[in-house]
Design a protein around this motif. Structure first.
Motif, PDB file in Angstrom:
ATOM      1  N   THR A 174       0.823  -1.213   0.000  1.00 44.01           N
ATOM      2  CA  THR A 174       0.000   0.000   0.000  1.00 44.01           C
ATOM      3  C   THR A 174       0.855   1.260   0.000  1.00 44.01           C
ATOM      4  O   THR A 174       0.557   2.231  -0.714  1.00 44.01           O
ATOM      5  CB  THR A 174      -0.935   0.002   1.224  1.00 44.01           C
ATOM      6  N   GLU A 175       1.929   1.273   0.781  1.00 46.30           N
ATOM      7  CA  GLU A 175       2.743   2.485   0.884  1.00 46.30           C
ATOM      8  C   GLU A 175       3.551   2.751  -0.377  1.00 46.30           C
ATOM      9  O   GLU A 175       3.780   3.906  -0.736  1.00 46.30           O
ATOM     10  CB  GLU A 175       3.667   2.385   2.092  1.00 46.30           C
ATOM     11  N   ARG A 176       4.011   1.697  -1.053  1.00 49.27           N
ATOM     12  CA  ARG A 176       4.929   1.883  -2.170  1.00 49.27           C
ATOM     13  C   ARG A 176       4.244   2.009  -3.523  1.00 49.27           C
ATOM     14  O   ARG A 176       4.862   2.473  -4.472  1.00 49.27           O
ATOM     15  CB  ARG A 176       5.927   0.716  -2.205  1.00 49.27           C
ATOM     16  N   LEU A 177       2.976   1.584  -3.612  1.00 49.08           N
ATOM     17  CA  LEU A 177       2.330   1.559  -4.919  1.00 49.08           C
ATOM     18  C   LEU A 177       1.013   2.338  -4.895  1.00 49.08           C
ATOM     19  O   LEU A 177      -0.035   1.796  -4.536  1.00 49.08           O
ATOM     20  CB  LEU A 177       2.061   0.111  -5.358  1.00 49.08           C
ATOM     21  N   PRO A 178       1.027   3.610  -5.291  1.00 48.69           N
ATOM     22  CA  PRO A 178      -0.233   4.363  -5.353  1.00 48.69           C
ATOM     23  C   PRO A 178      -1.158   3.835  -6.447  1.00 48.69           C
ATOM     24  O   PRO A 178      -2.373   3.978  -6.377  1.00 48.69           O
ATOM     25  CB  PRO A 178       0.215   5.794  -5.649  1.00 48.69           C
ATOM     26  N   ARG A 232      -8.200   0.713   3.350  1.00 51.23           N
ATOM     27  CA  ARG A 232      -8.344   1.094   4.750  1.00 51.23           C
ATOM     28  C   ARG A 232      -6.977   1.406   5.354  1.00 51.23           C
ATOM     29  O   ARG A 232      -6.839   2.308   6.183  1.00 51.23           O
ATOM     30  CB  ARG A 232      -9.027  -0.039   5.546  1.00 51.23           C
ATOM     31  N   TYR A 233      -5.953   0.650   4.939  1.00 42.89           N
ATOM     32  CA  TYR A 233      -4.601   0.949   5.414  1.00 42.89           C
ATOM     33  C   TYR A 233      -4.201   2.350   4.960  1.00 42.89           C
ATOM     34  O   TYR A 233      -3.639   3.140   5.745  1.00 42.89           O
ATOM     35  CB  TYR A 233      -3.593  -0.075   4.900  1.00 42.89           C
ATOM     36  N   ALA A 234      -4.455   2.669   3.689  1.00 44.63           N
ATOM     37  CA  ALA A 234      -4.093   3.989   3.158  1.00 44.63           C
ATOM     38  C   ALA A 234      -4.775   5.097   3.968  1.00 44.63           C
ATOM     39  O   ALA A 234      -4.161   6.132   4.282  1.00 44.63           O
ATOM     40  CB  ALA A 234      -4.472   4.085   1.688  1.00 44.63           C
ATOM     41  N   GLU A 235      -6.021   4.860   4.335  1.00 49.64           N
ATOM     42  CA  GLU A 235      -6.763   5.867   5.098  1.00 49.64           C
ATOM     43  C   GLU A 235      -6.182   6.026   6.505  1.00 49.64           C
ATOM     44  O   GLU A 235      -5.951   7.148   6.975  1.00 49.64           O
ATOM     45  CB  GLU A 235      -8.237   5.458   5.185  1.00 49.64           C
ATOM     46  N   VAL A 236      -5.923   4.903   7.189  1.00 47.32           N
ATOM     47  CA  VAL A 236      -5.381   4.951   8.550  1.00 47.32           C
ATOM     48  C   VAL A 236      -3.989   5.569   8.558  1.00 47.32           C
ATOM     49  O   VAL A 236      -3.635   6.341   9.455  1.00 47.32           O
ATOM     50  CB  VAL A 236      -5.349   3.530   9.168  1.00 47.32           C
ATOM     51  N   ALA A 237      -3.176   5.249   7.523  1.00 46.25           N
ATOM     52  CA  ALA A 237      -1.810   5.775   7.430  1.00 46.25           C
ATOM     53  C   ALA A 237      -1.764   7.162   6.795  1.00 46.25           C
ATOM     54  O   ALA A 237      -0.676   7.693   6.560  1.00 46.25           O
ATOM     55  CB  ALA A 237      -0.935   4.812   6.631  1.00 46.25           C
ATOM     56  N   GLN A 238      -2.933   7.727   6.493  1.00 43.93           N
ATOM     57  CA  GLN A 238      -3.060   9.062   5.914  1.00 43.93           C
ATOM     58  C   GLN A 238      -2.338   9.162   4.568  1.00 43.93           C
ATOM     59  O   GLN A 238      -1.608  10.122   4.295  1.00 43.93           O
ATOM     60  CB  GLN A 238      -2.554  10.119   6.894  1.00 43.93           C
ATOM     61  N   LEU A 239      -2.585   8.166   3.727  1.00 43.65           N
ATOM     62  CA  LEU A 239      -2.062   8.152   2.367  1.00 43.65           C
ATOM     63  C   LEU A 239      -3.200   8.448   1.397  1.00 43.65           C
ATOM     64  O   LEU A 239      -4.375   8.205   1.714  1.00 43.65           O
ATOM     65  CB  LEU A 239      -1.465   6.771   2.045  1.00 43.65           C
ATOM     66  N   PRO A 240      -2.892   8.936   0.189  1.00 43.51           N
ATOM     67  CA  PRO A 240      -3.945   9.148  -0.803  1.00 43.51           C
ATOM     68  C   PRO A 240      -4.624   7.830  -1.168  1.00 43.51           C
ATOM     69  O   PRO A 240      -4.062   6.746  -1.003  1.00 43.51           O
ATOM     70  CB  PRO A 240      -3.185   9.731  -2.007  1.00 43.51           C
TER      71      PRO A 240
END
Length: 509
Positions: A174-178, A232-240
């Motif tokens: 999730t963090e590395r691939l938008p 949901r991970y992106a949302e919790v980690a405040q990612l787009p």
């Protein structure tokens, strides 16, 4: 169960204490007032755990009945938290043999209960259609349930906790691939569970009545697809918001290599995880709550589990990691100090330097090596070596460290593992990259008697066959660049940290 019996401390045997779940279960059992005995093939790996002095540790292996017998003596509850997944091909037979030996010895010793943590299997799918990983976990559960010893077999799907393989896979993807082109299993429904709830159920299972002999499905309150989990991970980690495009032709084998390239989880571990994600794994009951009651807010929701895991990662309080387990194909014997080396081929590269810094300052640099701090020489060479290792199925360079500053025996450290540590003096690492022979890297810190120190570095390689010899001679021209630069820059970093007001210099070749 009477109140008095419920308060009586139990004697618990924990297998897999060097692993992800076992290493977290031990302190939970101690906190509940139980006595704990750990079974480990290499007890030294438990030496540096904070709870090591509070437990009894015995040397043994679940596949060796002779070593199991004394380990079971006087035990009330035996936790079976091992599996042979990382042993490579043939792991199903190894799992079967180990479970049979464990069951037989538990029955012979009069153990009161076996507690097993297995995998949640999909409803209506015959065993022969399951992935080898899930099929083996289910078979082990059946063997233990048929042992004649009352058994609690907990079945979980994806476990979310700091350092778990499932969490690391989700986190890095999730963090590395938008934008992701993903396998079709991202649309499969899964019921994840927080590692804190898994531990609570494991501890609580120790006091189940003797007439309970069954499986229990355990999961959190949320049923999600893997796509939902990433969003949901992106949302919790405040990612787009992530754009996810499923591609049906990505097989589990191909997708495991894809996961291996993007995340620190190697293909050998990613494959069984990916194969398991092909099936819908949702709890069919929550009967465990009748024996281990849920408190307010329990079990934790998926978002809460993510927040707790991320908080531990950010605070560098990850107590155990998926990489605590051994890696398939990595040799464990002999040590470079064994007398058996006499007369054998052992290549060495030795470097020594006088360091204008205290032994304490130099040791801080040595113990902090790897992970975010790097290897103090020619970063491109280390990165290329890591990529080559992953291409041939190895662990690569991206496992990092459990703790940014402290190491303990058994810790994984990029593509090394800590084999021995003598605080302030010696750090010995065993290579876990794919090599034609076992290899070690030793780093010594010694005082010079005048407030300064001496740094000694030794790389050792024991070649296997002609290819092993050819490998050493092919890479030896680069040793001055890699190992020489490493010794030089470690010394320089210690000297710089000793000098007030100066920044640590950039690493040079």
């Amino acid at each position: 169960m009477t109140g008095d019996h419920a308060r009586t401390p139990l004697s618990c045997l924990v297998t897999g204490a060097t692993g992800y779940i076992g290493g977290r279960l031990v302190p939970e059992l101690l906190a509940a007032g139980h006595r704990v005995r750990c079974l480990a093939r290499t007890p030294e790996k438990l030496r540096d755990h904070p709870w090591a002095g509070e437990v009894e540790t015995v040397r043994g292996d679940v596949t060796d009945a002779a070593s199991l017998a004394p380990a079971m003596d006087g035990i009330d509850v035996a936790y079976y938290l091992v599996h042979a997944l990382t042993t490579g091909s043939g792991f199903e037979e190894t799992d079967r043999r180990a479970a049979v030996a464990f069951a037989e010895q538990a029955r012979a010793a009069g153990v009161g209960r076996i507690v097993y943590l297995g995998g949640l299997t999909p409803e209506g799918v015959p065993d022969h259609e399951l992935s080898p990983h899930l099929r083996s976990r289910a078979e082990v559960g059946r063997i233990l349930l048929e042992s004649g010893v009352p058994t609690t077999a907990l079945r979980a799907a994806v476990i979310i906790g700091s350092g778990s393989a499932s969490f690391e896979m989700l986190r890095y993807l999730t963090e590395r691939l938008p934008v992701m082109v993903t396998p079709s299993w991202v649309s499969t429904r899964i019921q994840p569970i927080a590692v804190r709830d898994v531990l609570r159920y494991l501890v609580g299972s120790a006091r189940m009545p003797r007439d309970v002999n069954r499986t229990f499905d355990i999961g959190g309150p949320d049923v999600l697809t893997y796509r939902d989990m990433m969003q949901r991970y992106a949302e919790v980690a405040q990612l787009p918001h992530r754009l996810i495009l499923p591609v049906p032709m990505l097989s589990p084998g191909l997708s495991s290599h894809w996961v291996g390239l993007i995340t620190p989880v190697p293909a050998s571990i990613a494959r069984p995880l990916a194969e398991s994600l092909r099936y819908e794994v949702v709890c069919r009951e929550h009967d465990i709550a009748g024996h281990v009651p849920d408190g307010a807010g329990q079990p934790f929701g998926f978002d809460t589990a993510l927040r707790l895991a991320l908080q531990r990662v950010r605070e560098a309080r990850v107590t155990t990691r998926w990489s605590s387990a051994s890696v398939p194909g990595v040799p464990s014997d002999p040590l470079p100090t064994d007398p058996d080396w006499a007369g054998g081929s052992l290549y060495t590269d030795v470097r020594e330097r006088a360091v204008d810094a205290s032994p304490e300052a130099l040791w801080r640099v040595v113990e902090g090596i790897g992970g975010e701090h790097g290897w103090y020489s020619f970063p491109l060479a280390w990165a290329v070596r890591g990529w080559l290792d992953r291409l041939v199925g190895g662990v690569g360079l991206r496992r990092g460290r459990r703790d940014t500053d402290r190491l303990r025996v058994g810790d994984s450290l990029d593509f090394w593992r800590v084999e021995e540590i003598e605080p302030g003096h010696l750090l010995r690492l065993r290579a876990e990259m794919r090599l034609p022979g076992p290899a070690w890297l030793e780093m010594y810190v010694e005082p010079d008697g005048e407030g300064r120190s001496r740094y000694r570095q030794r790389a050792l390689f024991h070649p296997r066959g002609l290819f092993g010899h050819a490998y050493w001679w092919s890479v030896s021209p680069f040793h001055a660049l890699v190992f020489g630069g490493m010794a030089r820059n470690i010394a320089r970093a210690a000297e710089t940290r000793t000098s007030p007001g100066r920044a640590v210099p950039a690493v040079s070749p």
